[in-house]
Design a protein around this motif. Structure first.
Motif, short mmCIF file in Angstrom:
data_model
loop_
_atom_site.label_atom_id
_atom_site.label_comp_id
_atom_site.label_asym_id
_atom_site.label_seq_id
_atom_site.Cartn_x
_atom_site.Cartn_y
_atom_site.Cartn_z
N SER A 2 0.79 -1.06 -0.70
CA SER A 2 -0.23 0.16 0.35
C SER A 2 0.83 1.22 -0.16
O SER A 2 1.99 1.08 0.75
CB SER A 2 -1.27 -0.43 0.94
OG SER A 2 -0.45 -0.13 2.46
N CYS A 57 -10.02 6.32 16.36
CA CYS A 57 -9.54 6.26 15.08
C CYS A 57 -9.36 8.00 15.35
O CYS A 57 -8.62 8.82 15.05
CB CYS A 57 -10.74 6.43 13.87
SG CYS A 57 -9.99 6.48 12.35
N ARG A 129 -7.95 -1.38 11.82
CA ARG A 129 -8.34 -1.34 9.94
C ARG A 129 -8.85 -0.07 9.81
O ARG A 129 -8.61 0.45 9.23
CB ARG A 129 -9.30 -2.01 10.12
CG ARG A 129 -9.08 -3.65 10.61
CD ARG A 129 -9.56 -5.43 10.17
NE ARG A 129 -10.51 -5.29 11.25
CZ ARG A 129 -10.08 -6.72 11.55
NH1 ARG A 129 -9.28 -7.65 11.64
NH2 ARG A 129 -10.47 -7.04 12.54
N ARG A 132 -6.98 2.65 9.82
CA ARG A 132 -5.20 2.92 8.47
C ARG A 132 -6.36 3.34 7.41
O ARG A 132 -5.45 3.76 6.73
CB ARG A 132 -5.03 1.32 7.99
CG ARG A 132 -3.76 1.21 8.71
CD ARG A 132 -2.75 1.26 8.26
NE ARG A 132 -2.92 1.73 7.47
CZ ARG A 132 -1.77 0.57 6.53
NH1 ARG A 132 -1.63 -0.45 7.26
NH2 ARG A 132 -1.96 0.40 5.06
N LYS A 133 -7.34 3.26 7.83
CA LYS A 133 -8.80 3.74 6.35
C LYS A 133 -8.17 5.05 6.07
O LYS A 133 -7.61 5.76 5.33
CB LYS A 133 -10.01 2.61 6.78
CG LYS A 133 -10.50 3.01 5.01
CD LYS A 133 -11.45 1.53 5.07
CE LYS A 133 -13.25 2.22 5.39
NZ LYS A 133 -13.63 1.26 6.47
N PRO A 140 2.97 6.39 8.73
CA PRO A 140 2.33 4.95 9.22
C PRO A 140 1.97 4.55 10.59
O PRO A 140 1.89 6.11 11.05
CB PRO A 140 4.44 4.23 9.83
CG PRO A 140 5.17 5.41 9.37
CD PRO A 140 4.48 6.84 8.69
N LEU A 141 0.85 3.58 10.49
CA LEU A 141 0.50 3.78 11.56
C LEU A 141 1.56 2.66 12.72
O LEU A 141 1.83 2.19 12.90
CB LEU A 141 -1.04 2.93 11.46
CG LEU A 141 -1.42 2.37 12.87
CD1 LEU A 141 -1.89 3.71 14.12
CD2 LEU A 141 -2.79 1.83 12.56
N GLY A 200 -2.84 -4.01 9.72
CA GLY A 200 -2.44 -2.84 9.22
C GLY A 200 -1.23 -2.23 9.63
O GLY A 200 -1.09 -1.34 9.61
N GLN A 202 2.02 -0.49 10.85
CA GLN A 202 3.30 -0.60 10.18
C GLN A 202 4.43 -0.48 10.99
O GLN A 202 5.81 -1.81 10.24
CB GLN A 202 3.15 0.14 9.25
CG GLN A 202 2.04 -0.34 8.28
CD GLN A 202 1.37 1.91 7.80
OE1 GLN A 202 0.90 2.44 8.65
NE2 GLN A 202 1.53 2.04 5.94
#
Ligand code: CP3
Length: 354
Positions: A2, A57, A129, A132-133, A140-141, A200, A202
């Protein structure tokens, strides 16, 4: 693979060249931000906030809206694992975390299972998730977990402690019981971090907040050994990229060398060391993440900027530095000062990467 628009943070953790020193802050989503306090109020309690993927989020992204941070960190807590094990976590107002069912005996330890990350802990994976979206490749997460030793301190004490009497009591009087507890936790952490990576995350970080309350010998036996197990068990490659792992033992500057031998990619460093000394001691084995005293953020902008320059100069030229605080940001810090700090890192670090 990605797309990632800013991969400075991942590159620095792997000691690869970057244009400027990446920066993020431990506890960057938290009570010093008025928008965090508002969302937390809306959620009801801190755990309700962690369990609601959309709100988790939202608060993860809040500091990124204000500042040019180079990484996002999952909004959650290290105490999710013991809660999922059935210890019944509560955050009493103004008192910190409490467990209604602490671990006090060999029977309590033997009854513990390894939580299913897509079962009891699915809310954490859902948050990963969703974040990340929403991040859409901006930065990066980071996923994270507590270290087995640090989780054990909360589980045996039943909450925060200054004396570590119960947990050290178990360690000294019943070392086999303590090792069983730490081994169950290490297996749980591996499965939890691997699920975060699959969802997800990273990069991952292990918070060993209380490693520094141990003697060097006990640290190796009761904390480091289980972090080594984690480093060996965590997925290091996903979606075509290396997933770096960072170990942070607060107050553990006396034995940085042994931490650098675990096979991790980077070490978190608190403010009790000079970066120059820390770098000389670990050589090119690992990257370093740190290490500004969070209290500097109470000072005036000129003093904050001066401290950033001192730390950049102390680390010096070359690769492998991620700028951070030496521990989490305090809740009474002025958000304006954080902006001064983040911008100063970027502005003054380019000269160290030419
Ligand atoms: O860094 C981040 O922004 C991500 C979120 C994060 C939190 N906790 C949110 C949080 C992370 C990475 C943690 C890790 C954590 N939690 C650690 C290890 C790191 C460290 O700070 O040493 C520890 C020891 C905990 C356990 C914990 N959680 C305590 C002791 C407390 C109470 C702290 C306090 O000052 O009241 C928490 C609660 C907590 N975790 C808050 C936040 C934003 C404050 C809760 C609130 O909003 O009321």
């Amino acid at each position: 693979m990605s797309e990632l628009k800013n991969d400075r943070f991942l590159k620095a953790l792997l000691r690869q060249p970057v244009d400027m020193t990446p920066v993020w802050m431990m506890r960057q989503a938290g009570r010093y931000l008025p928008e965090y306090r508002a969302t937390r109020e809306q959620a009801g309690s801190f755990m309700d906030l962690c369990m609601n993927a959309d709100l988790a989020c939202e608060v993860t992204l809040q500091p990124l809206e204000r500042y040019a941070l180079d990484a996002a960190i999952l909004f959650s807590d290290i105490l999710t694992i013991p809660d999922a094990m059935g210890l019944e976590l509560r955050f009493a107002q103004g008192e910190g975390p409490k467990f209604d069912k602490p671990i006090r005996s060999a029977a309590d330890v033997n009854a513990l299972g390894i939580p299913d990350p897509e079962g009891e802990l699915q809310y954490v994976m859902n948050a990963v998730r969703t974040i990340r979206k929403e991040l859409d490749g901006r930065v990066p997460l980071i996923g994270f977990s507590g270290s087995p030793w640090t989780l054990a301190t909360y589980m045996v004490e039943g909450g925060s402690t200054k004396e570590f009497g119960k947990v050290k009591g178990m360690m000294f009087d019943e070392p086999q019981t303590m090792h069983k507890l730490l081994d169950t936790l290490a297996q749980s952490v591996i499965s939890y971090l691997n699920a975060q990576i699959a969802a997800g995350a990273q990069a991952v970080m292990v918070f060993d907040t209380w490693g520094g309350v141990l003697t060097p010998r006990d640290y190796k036996e009761f904390s480091l050994r289980y972090m080594e197990q984690i480093v060996a068990g965590v997925t290091r490659e996903n979606d075509g990229r290396t997933v770096p792992i960072v170990l942070f033992s607060k107050g553990a500057g006396g034995w940085l060398e042994v931490m650098a031998e675990t096979g991790c990619d980077a070490l978190g460093v608190d403010w009790t060391l000079d970066m120059a000394d820390a770098r000389a001691r670990v050589g090119d084995k690992v990257a370093l993440q740190g290490n500004m005293d969070p209290s500097i953020l109470y000072a005036n902008p000129e003093r904050i900027e001066q401290e950033v320059k001192i730390i950049l100069e102390s680390y010096g030229k070359g690769n492998g530095h991620v700028f951070n605080l030496g521990h989490g940001i305090h809740q009474h810090i002025d958000p304006e000062n954080v902006g001064v700090f983040i911008d100063a890192v970027h502005e003054h670090s380019t000269q160290y990467h030419k």
